[in-house]
Write a protein that holds these residues in place. Structure first.
Motif: not given
Length: 268
Positions: A17-35
């Protein structure tokens, strides 16, 4: 900027999960929320119903990334589904069963649901230029789904992901059967309180169910008011089997995927 949500069977102990979030925050500024990351491993049915129960409460524009993927790295497709002003990214293995089918969603309850679409629009994700370079065969959540979600959050049109398709893979799931004196449904999960969650949405008669040597013949309004094992209509509007402050699942030895018969009580 839309919100990106994550639903997986990864748990949180491992680095996935941490790796997925790292990719997301590196590539966009959208908030990321865990369901949730506590879907049982490989539980496509449980993940599909989890998603069905929460989608309506998320605003229009939300991007749902769903990675429950027993076939990662095989020839299974990756798909994107646009429905009710929301976007869903997942492997094409049935986990988006309800999002891909017209008329299969419960009534919208969100105050910001957006305009309802007459049918879902589904695309095969094939644009490899969006993926991480030198990605692995075993972690498409990080290497493919996360960068695709980031690109969509940054404004990429869905049509740029790949061609439209009309044959997404369904779950091997049988809808409940409602007869005059009998209902047959499926146990879709066991919650952390031991309540047995079913897919049965209505009770046209006072219920009786015999499970092994146990008969259940009461339906309670709340968990706390029952006198022993009972039926309850839960917050998702479907039937549950509950035991006040105890585990109904432990008592009845039921598990996800089991079929369940509920019959009309007979008066002598």
């Amino acid at each position: 900027m839309p919100t990106i949500t994550l639903l997986t069977d990864f748990g949180t102990r491992d680095p996935y999960v941490a790796a997925m979030k790292g990719v997301l925050v590196s590539r966009c500024s959208a908030p990321v929320v865990d369901l949730s990351h506590e879907i049982a491993p490989f539980d496509l049915l449980g993940a599909a119903f989890f998603l069905r129960d929460v989608v309506a409460y998320w605003p229009a524009g939300t991007i749902f990334v769903v990675v429950v993927d027993p076939g990662v790295g095989t020839s299974r497709r990756m798909i994107a589904v646009a429905r009710d002003s929301r976007i869903f990214l997942a492997p094409d293995n049935g986990v988006l069963h309800f999002e891909c089918r017209t008329g299969s969603q419960p009534a919208q309850r969100s105050v910001d649901a957006g305009p309802a679409e007459s049918r879902p629009h589904t695309y095969s994700i094939e644009n490899s230029a969006l993926f991480l370079p030198n990605g692995s065969n075993t972690f498409h959540g990080r290497d493919r789904f996360a960068p695709v979600a980031a690109a969509l959050a940054n404004g990429l049109p869905l049509a740029d992901l790949g061609p439209p398709i009309d044959d997404p893979v369904p779950l091997p799931y049988v809808e409940p059967v409602y007869e005059e004196e009998r209902i047959t449904g499926t146990v879709i999960g066991i919650d952390r309180f031991g309540n047995i969650l079913t897919d049965i949405a209505r009770l046209p008669f006072p219920p009786c169910a015999r499970i092994g040597s146990t008969t259940i013949d009461q339906i309670a309004r709340t968990y706390g008011e029952a006198a022993g094992l009972c039926f309850v209509v839960g917050s998702a509007g479907r039937l549950e089997i509950a035991m006040p402050q105890a585990s109904a699942a432990d008592l009845l030895h039921l598990r996800a995927g089991d079929r369940l018969d509920i019959t009309k009580c007979r008066t002598e």
